[in-house]
Design a protein around this motif. Structure first.
Motif, PDB file in Angstrom:
ATOM      1  N   LEU A 135      30.285  41.481  49.833  1.00 29.67           N
ATOM      2  CA  LEU A 135      30.203  41.144  51.262  1.00 29.67           C
ATOM      3  C   LEU A 135      31.428  41.588  52.046  1.00 29.67           C
ATOM      4  O   LEU A 135      32.242  40.768  52.484  1.00 29.67           O
ATOM      5  CB  LEU A 135      30.014  39.622  51.414  1.00 29.67           C
ATOM      6  CG  LEU A 135      28.713  39.048  50.859  1.00 29.67           C
ATOM      7  CD1 LEU A 135      28.715  37.535  50.987  1.00 29.67           C
ATOM      8  CD2 LEU A 135      27.504  39.660  51.544  1.00 29.67           C
ATOM      9  N   PRO A 136      31.609  42.912  52.242  1.00 27.71           N
ATOM     10  CA  PRO A 136      32.830  43.416  52.878  1.00 27.71           C
ATOM     11  C   PRO A 136      32.965  43.095  54.360  1.00 27.71           C
ATOM     12  O   PRO A 136      34.057  43.147  54.884  1.00 27.71           O
ATOM     13  CB  PRO A 136      32.749  44.935  52.655  1.00 27.71           C
ATOM     14  CG  PRO A 136      31.320  45.238  52.409  1.00 27.71           C
ATOM     15  CD  PRO A 136      30.748  44.015  51.766  1.00 27.71           C
ATOM     16  N   GLY A 137      31.919  42.771  55.075  1.00 20.98           N
ATOM     17  CA  GLY A 137      32.067  42.420  56.488  1.00 20.98           C
ATOM     18  C   GLY A 137      32.059  43.631  57.398  1.00 20.98           C
ATOM     19  O   GLY A 137      31.673  44.728  57.009  1.00 20.98           O
ATOM     20  N   ALA A 138      32.545  43.421  58.666  1.00 25.71           N
ATOM     21  CA  ALA A 138      32.434  44.469  59.684  1.00 25.71           C
ATOM     22  C   ALA A 138      33.549  45.496  59.612  1.00 25.71           C
ATOM     23  O   ALA A 138      33.411  46.606  60.117  1.00 25.71           O
ATOM     24  CB  ALA A 138      32.430  43.810  61.071  1.00 25.71           C
ATOM     25  N   ALA A 139      34.694  45.163  59.018  1.00 23.94           N
ATOM     26  CA  ALA A 139      35.824  46.094  58.977  1.00 23.94           C
ATOM     27  C   ALA A 139      35.547  47.231  57.991  1.00 23.94           C
ATOM     28  O   ALA A 139      34.692  47.112  57.103  1.00 23.94           O
ATOM     29  CB  ALA A 139      37.095  45.341  58.574  1.00 23.94           C
ATOM     30  N   TYR A 140      36.283  48.326  58.172  1.00 31.08           N
ATOM     31  CA  TYR A 140      36.209  49.430  57.210  1.00 31.08           C
ATOM     32  C   TYR A 140      36.649  48.900  55.850  1.00 31.08           C
ATOM     33  O   TYR A 140      37.690  48.250  55.728  1.00 31.08           O
ATOM     34  CB  TYR A 140      37.135  50.562  57.662  1.00 31.08           C
ATOM     35  CG  TYR A 140      37.162  51.763  56.760  1.00 31.08           C
ATOM     36  CD1 TYR A 140      36.422  52.895  57.061  1.00 31.08           C
ATOM     37  CD2 TYR A 140      37.944  51.786  55.610  1.00 31.08           C
ATOM     38  CE1 TYR A 140      36.447  54.018  56.242  1.00 31.08           C
ATOM     39  CE2 TYR A 140      37.979  52.895  54.781  1.00 31.08           C
ATOM     40  CZ  TYR A 140      37.231  54.010  55.099  1.00 31.08           C
ATOM     41  OH  TYR A 140      37.264  55.116  54.281  1.00 31.08           O
ATOM     42  N   ASP A 141      35.853  49.152  54.824  1.00 34.43           N
ATOM     43  CA  ASP A 141      36.231  48.686  53.493  1.00 34.43           C
ATOM     44  C   ASP A 141      36.720  49.866  52.658  1.00 34.43           C
ATOM     45  O   ASP A 141      36.124  50.942  52.664  1.00 34.43           O
ATOM     46  CB  ASP A 141      35.043  48.026  52.790  1.00 34.43           C
ATOM     47  CG  ASP A 141      35.484  47.306  51.520  1.00 34.43           C
ATOM     48  OD1 ASP A 141      36.072  46.214  51.637  1.00 34.43           O
ATOM     49  OD2 ASP A 141      35.285  47.870  50.424  1.00 34.43           O
ATOM     50  N   GLU A 142      37.813  49.628  51.935  1.00 34.69           N
ATOM     51  CA  GLU A 142      38.437  50.709  51.172  1.00 34.69           C
ATOM     52  C   GLU A 142      37.564  51.156  50.002  1.00 34.69           C
ATOM     53  O   GLU A 142      37.585  52.321  49.614  1.00 34.69           O
ATOM     54  CB  GLU A 142      39.810  50.257  50.646  1.00 34.69           C
ATOM     55  CG  GLU A 142      40.810  49.880  51.729  1.00 34.69           C
ATOM     56  CD  GLU A 142      41.378  51.091  52.450  1.00 34.69           C
ATOM     57  OE1 GLU A 142      41.370  52.188  51.872  1.00 34.69           O
ATOM     58  OE2 GLU A 142      41.812  50.939  53.608  1.00 34.69           O
ATOM     59  N   MET A 143      36.770  50.264  49.429  1.00 36.14           N
ATOM     60  CA  MET A 143      35.989  50.603  48.239  1.00 36.14           C
ATOM     61  C   MET A 143      34.556  51.010  48.567  1.00 36.14           C
ATOM     62  O   MET A 143      34.034  51.976  48.005  1.00 36.14           O
ATOM     63  CB  MET A 143      35.977  49.427  47.250  1.00 36.14           C
ATOM     64  CG  MET A 143      35.101  49.683  46.022  1.00 36.14           C
ATOM     65  SD  MET A 143      35.123  48.342  44.813  1.00 36.14           S
ATOM     66  CE  MET A 143      36.649  48.699  43.969  1.00 36.14           C
ATOM     67  N   PHE A 144      33.896  50.287  49.493  1.00 37.42           N
ATOM     68  CA  PHE A 144      32.483  50.533  49.777  1.00 37.42           C
ATOM     69  C   PHE A 144      32.295  51.208  51.133  1.00 37.42           C
ATOM     70  O   PHE A 144      32.898  50.799  52.133  1.00 37.42           O
ATOM     71  CB  PHE A 144      31.700  49.222  49.769  1.00 37.42           C
ATOM     72  CG  PHE A 144      31.502  48.637  48.402  1.00 37.42           C
ATOM     73  CD1 PHE A 144      30.592  49.210  47.509  1.00 37.42           C
ATOM     74  CD2 PHE A 144      32.219  47.524  47.998  1.00 37.42           C
ATOM     75  CE1 PHE A 144      30.397  48.666  46.249  1.00 37.42           C
ATOM     76  CE2 PHE A 144      32.030  46.981  46.733  1.00 37.42           C
ATOM     77  CZ  PHE A 144      31.121  47.551  45.856  1.00 37.42           C
ATOM     78  N   ALA A 145      31.417  52.222  51.177  1.00 39.17           N
ATOM     79  CA  ALA A 145      30.995  52.826  52.441  1.00 39.17           C
ATOM     80  C   ALA A 145      29.963  51.910  53.096  1.00 39.17           C
ATOM     81  O   ALA A 145      29.468  50.954  52.481  1.00 39.17           O
ATOM     82  CB  ALA A 145      30.411  54.209  52.192  1.00 39.17           C
ATOM     83  N   ASP A 146      29.616  52.203  54.340  1.00 35.17           N
ATOM     84  CA  ASP A 146      28.695  51.335  55.081  1.00 35.17           C
ATOM     85  C   ASP A 146      27.341  51.194  54.394  1.00 35.17           C
ATOM     86  O   ASP A 146      26.692  50.145  54.466  1.00 35.17           O
ATOM     87  CB  ASP A 146      28.487  51.881  56.502  1.00 35.17           C
ATOM     88  CG  ASP A 146      29.726  51.686  57.354  1.00 35.17           C
ATOM     89  OD1 ASP A 146      30.586  50.885  56.948  1.00 35.17           O
ATOM     90  OD2 ASP A 146      29.850  52.357  58.398  1.00 35.17           O
ATOM     91  N   GLY A 147      26.898  52.260  53.733  1.00 34.57           N
ATOM     92  CA  GLY A 147      25.595  52.222  53.074  1.00 34.57           C
ATOM     93  C   GLY A 147      25.603  51.498  51.739  1.00 34.57           C
ATOM     94  O   GLY A 147      24.555  51.402  51.084  1.00 34.57           O
ATOM     95  N   GLY A 148      26.746  50.999  51.333  1.00 31.98           N
ATOM     96  CA  GLY A 148      26.831  50.272  50.074  1.00 31.98           C
ATOM     97  C   GLY A 148      27.277  51.133  48.903  1.00 31.98           C
ATOM     98  O   GLY A 148      27.490  50.616  47.790  1.00 31.98           O
TER      99      GLY A 148
END
Length: 485
Positions: A7-20
């Motif tokens: 559940l990375p949330g709305a911020a840019y996540d270092e590990m997961f792209a938006d598509g999962g």
């Protein structure tokens, strides 16, 4: 481990792209993480924390009721940066420090940039950290900021930007080295397979940089680290760096000045000192020149520096270039001296000294982050969206009473990275503090301190405010980082 569970949330996540999807440079580590049970992860985290405890890796949180000294919280999952992205960061930081050193040489010399109206004269000359005593002094290689720790953040668009520069006595490099040592023990296989660029040479590079500042006719210059003492928040780091460089750690009382030459008291007599890596603020380094009530510095040190018999690193007065109001002009400073656009952008900054911008800040305190110009370490700051109505009202009064002392910036959703919190892998906001050395040449250490906001949703990463840290892996070859085990 899946994005749904994370559940990375709305911020840019270092590990997961938006598509999962797992980002390519995290693929190898993600596979390793997924194979470990909760119990195994907890055991590795405990081992890492014990390593920090045994090494005495501490930081003092001023004003804390519970303890004077704390163990730095550390997270076992490294943050990974691909080689191509790091190359841009490295180029941007080198460009930035070149320009800032030229700016310092200019404002303590001919002041052309002020005469040309690029940066307001009154902004620079009235800055608390501007030292008139530095005017027309020779600084070897014109390298005023020998150690710089710039803070970068990655916004929701995935791009890095500079949040602030730290040119005075930046700290945190010891935690970068300690985190690397711990991460290599925690994920040895993933570390070897990823092709991570080493940071272990930092003490040698620092010593080489400091020695390069000494006069050419001193073939083997004596370097010391000057600390305020054991009650300083970063004393552990001062002792750690002195030990790794193999140079004495001294306090002001260990040094004496005779005939404009600095000596260290030893059991065998006085030993001449050529370079002082000072971790003491400008105000306290010499009671004869700056604060007369200081017992931390060395009487007569600045006169010895003025005479050229000793070098002080970083040079006194460098703080004017990391003033939070001057920060707003850094892209102009880069363009003025180098004729280039800034490779790394600034965060939009509102100067409360400007009436129109002041009005905008006061009308939007619930959306902005407000900072006191001369403060650091997360002190003197208001995060509008997280503040109460009473806190915003109090800050508004303070801004109106002294508008020149404040700037404001939009609230940036810092990127998130996976952290182990209470046995669960959860996203936490992070920033990035790389370290840049400047002497005869400029060197960017291929790694950084990643600071972590440990509280869910918090954007405050400062260790002085209870934040933690994790290792940063810069890949030598992006193809290796994405390779599956």
């Amino acid at each position: 481990m899946t994005q749904a569970a994370y559940l990375p949330g709305a911020a840019y996540d270092e590990m997961f792209a938006d598509g999962g999807e797992v980002r390519d440079h995290y693929a190898h580590l993600h596979t390793r993480m997924s194979r470990l049970s909760t119990e195994e992860l907890g055991g590795r985290q405990l081992t890492q924390e014990r390593s920090f405890l045994l090494q005495g890796i501490t930081f003092t949180v001023y004003g804390a009721d519970s303890a004077t000294e704390r163990i730095i919280p550390t997270d076992l999952f490294p943050r990974i940066l691909p080689a191509q992205e790091w190359a841009r960061i490295e180029a941007g930081l080198t460009q930035r420090l070149r320009a800032l050193n030229m700016f310092l040489a200019d404002i303590y010399g001919e002041q052309k940039i002020l005469m040309d109206g690029i940066v307001p004269r009154e902004l620079v000359l009235s800055a608390p950290s501007y030292r008139r005593e530095m005017q027309h002094l020779f600084v070897p290689h014109k390298a005023y900021a020998n150690v710089c720790g710039s803070d970068l953040i990655r916004g929701q668009d995935g791009e890095f930007a500079v949040l602030e520069d730290n040119l005075r006595v930046p700290s945190g490099v010891s935690y970068m080295l300690a985190n690397r040592d711990a991460a290599k023990r925690t994920f040895p296989g993933a570390y070897r397979a990823a092709g991570v660029r080493p940071v272990e040479r930092y003490p040698d590079l620092l010593l080489s940089t400091l020695k390069s500042m000494a006069a050419d006719w001193r073939p083997n210059p004596q370097v010391v680290v000057l600390t305020p003492g054991v009650y300083n928040s970063a004393y552990y780091e001062h002792a750690y760096l002195a030990r790794l460089m193999g140079v004495p750690l001294v306090e002001g009382r260990d040094l004496v000045v005779h005939d404009n030459t600095v000596y260290m008291r030893t059991t065998t007599g006085l030993r001449r000192i050529d370079v002082i890596y000072r971790r003491v603020d400008d105000d306290f380094i010499d009671p004869l020149t700056f604060r007369r009530d200081s017992s931390l510095g060395v009487a007569g040190l600045f006169n010895a520096y003025r005479a050229g018999s000793v070098v002080i690193c970083n040079a006194p007065g460098t703080g004017v270039a990391d003033d939070k109001a001057v920060y707003a002009y850094v892209p102009d400073i880069i363009r003025y001296y180098l004729g280039e656009d800034a490779i790394l952008p600034n965060i939009e900054t509102f100067l409360c000294r400007e009436p129109a911008q002041l009005s905008h800040v006061l009308d939007n305190l619930d959306k902005l982050v407000v900072k006191a110009v001369g403060a650091s370490g997360g002190y003197g700051m208001l995060i509008g969206p997280h503040a109460s109505t009473k806190e915003r009202a109090e800050f508004a009064d303070a801004i109106k009473a002294d508008p020149e002392n404040y700037i404001a910036q939009p609230t940036i959703q810092l990127s998130t990275a996976p952290c182990l919190v209470d046995g669960r892998i959860e996203p936490r906001h992070v920033d990035l503090r790389p370290f840049i050395l400047s002497g005869e040449k400029i060197v960017v250490t291929p790694g950084a301190l990643t600071r972590v906001a440990l509280k869910r949703g918090s954007l405050v990463v400062n260790s002085s405010q209870g934040g933690g840290s994790k290792d940063t892996w810069v890949l030598a070859d992006d193809a290796m980082g994405s390779a599956q085990p």
